[in-house]
Design an enzyme around this catalytic site. Structure first.
Site, PDB file in Angstrom:
ATOM      1  N   ASP A 184       9.945 -48.178   6.395  1.00 61.43           N
ATOM      2  CA  ASP A 184      10.756 -46.819   6.703  1.00 61.43           C
ATOM      3  C   ASP A 184      11.976 -46.786   5.087  1.00 61.43           C
ATOM      4  OD1 ASP A 184      11.351 -44.464   7.810  1.00 61.43           O
ATOM      5  OD2 ASP A 184      13.457 -45.346   8.596  1.00 61.43           O
TER       6      ASP A 184
ATOM      7  N   ASP B 215       6.320 -53.878  10.640  1.00 52.98           N
ATOM      8  CA  ASP B 215       5.449 -53.385  11.559  1.00 52.98           C
ATOM      9  C   ASP B 215       5.522 -51.506  10.752  1.00 52.98           C
ATOM     10  OD1 ASP B 215       8.113 -53.202  12.106  1.00 52.98           O
ATOM     11  OD2 ASP B 215       8.294 -52.675  13.907  1.00 52.98           O
TER      12      ASP B 215
HETATM   13  P1  IMP Z   1      13.584 -49.925   6.921  1.00 54.98           P
HETATM   14  O1  IMP Z   1      14.365 -51.057   6.446  1.00 54.98           O
HETATM   15  O2  IMP Z   1      14.202 -48.371   7.140  1.00 54.98           O
HETATM   16  O3  IMP Z   1      12.437 -49.292   5.688  1.00 54.98           O
HETATM   17  O4  IMP Z   1      13.606 -50.705   7.863  1.00 54.98           O
HETATM   18  C1  IMP Z   1      12.681 -51.585   8.609  1.00 54.98           C
HETATM   19  C2  IMP Z   1      13.002 -51.290  10.668  1.00 54.98           C
HETATM   20  O5  IMP Z   1      13.250 -50.060  10.892  1.00 54.98           O
HETATM   21  C3  IMP Z   1      11.281 -51.613  10.809  1.00 54.98           C
HETATM   22  O6  IMP Z   1      11.632 -53.039  10.858  1.00 54.98           O
HETATM   23  C4  IMP Z   1      11.338 -51.385  11.910  1.00 54.98           C
HETATM   24  O7  IMP Z   1      12.274 -51.996  13.128  1.00 54.98           O
HETATM   25  C5  IMP Z   1      12.975 -49.953  12.483  1.00 54.98           C
HETATM   26  N1  IMP Z   1      12.253 -48.320  12.232  1.00 54.98           N
HETATM   27  C6  IMP Z   1      12.182 -47.685  10.962  1.00 54.98           C
HETATM   28  N2  IMP Z   1      11.170 -46.821  11.283  1.00 54.98           N
HETATM   29  C7  IMP Z   1      11.362 -46.741  13.080  1.00 54.98           C
HETATM   30  C8  IMP Z   1       9.823 -46.163  13.948  1.00 54.98           C
HETATM   31  O8  IMP Z   1       9.535 -44.924  13.239  1.00 54.98           O
HETATM   32  N3  IMP Z   1       9.767 -46.861  14.749  1.00 54.98           N
HETATM   33  C9  IMP Z   1      10.934 -47.244  15.539  1.00 54.98           C
HETATM   34  N4  IMP Z   1      11.093 -48.453  14.457  1.00 54.98           N
HETATM   35  C10 IMP Z   1      10.685 -48.102  13.062  1.00 54.98           C
END
Ligand code: IMP
Ligand code: MG
Length: 191
Positions: free
Chosen positions: A107, A104
């Site tokens: 981040d 999805d």
């Molecule tokens: P990362 O490990 O920081 O890249 O983030 C991965 C996970 O964090 C995603 O698969 C989401 O479940 C959650 N996430 C990050 N940003 C958002 C957002 O803006 N809305 C909702 N979920 C988020």
């Protein structure tokens, strides 16, 4: 769509249903072109990617296979800790397969960097990632997203699969959750 039931998090709509549909068609066409003649396994990362995947695979004109993996990240509702646990593994081996992971949002990049390392040990023929959303300015880990729906700023968004505390995934568009709602959520998580 009238989203009055989501009034407590409603902020601005960042990406409309129409824009999402256009991006899904564009990505489906790119993937169809890039994987023509190859055996492709599309893997959705549950639960956030489920809605995106359902729409995207119908725009891929190839005899693909579909599988799912579920991860859980230790951390609070709006930030990932990067420590990821596989809570439901793939049903099929990926050795020698062309794997396209569907996310999805990427981040900080911590989740994808961890998950890709784990899956690479299973020796797929290739592995790429397609993410509906990309927040490159939030990266803590220099991962790159191969297929991006939308590049967005470092804001917390919900809808079209993305949740805030497991809710709002079923909004048909992507919207910015109100800072007050997100702040309330962080306080609860920390207490
Ligand atoms: P990362 O490990 O920081 O890249 O983030 C991965 C996970 O964090 C995603 O698969 C989401 O479940 C959650 N996430 C990050 N940003 C958002 C957002 O803006 N809305 C909702 N979920 C988020
Ligand atoms: Mg989440």
């Amino acid at each position: 769509m009238n989203a009055h039931w989501a009034a407590d998090v409603i902020g601005e709509i960042l990406i409309t249903e129409k824009q999402i549909a256009e991006a899904v068609r564009r990505l489906g066409a790119e993937i169809t072109r890039d994987y023509a003649g190859k055996d492709l396994l599309v893997v959705g990362v549950l639960r956030g990617a489920s809605i995106f995947l359902a729409d995207l695979v119908r725009e891929i004109a190839l005899p693909i296979q579909i599988d799912f993996i579920a991860t859980s990240s230790y951390g609070h509702a709006t930030k990932s800790s990067g420590v990821v646990r596989i809570i439901k593994d793939l049903a099929v081996p990926i050795e020698d397969k062309h794997v396209l992971m569907i996310e999805d949002v990427v981040d900080t990049g911590l989740t994808w960097s961890y998950l890709s390392q784990v899956l690479e040990t299973r020796r797929p023929a290739s592995m790429r990632i397609c993410s509906l959303l990309d927040k490159p300015s939030a990266r803590k880990n220099a991962v790159k997203v191969d297929y991006v729906g939308f590049t967005i700023p470092e804001k917390f968004v919900v809808g079209y699969g993305l949740d805030w505390k497991e809710r709002y995934r079923n909004l048909p568009f992507v919207m910015v959750a109100s800072p007050e709602a997100v702040a309330r959520s962080s306080e609860e998580e920390n207490s």
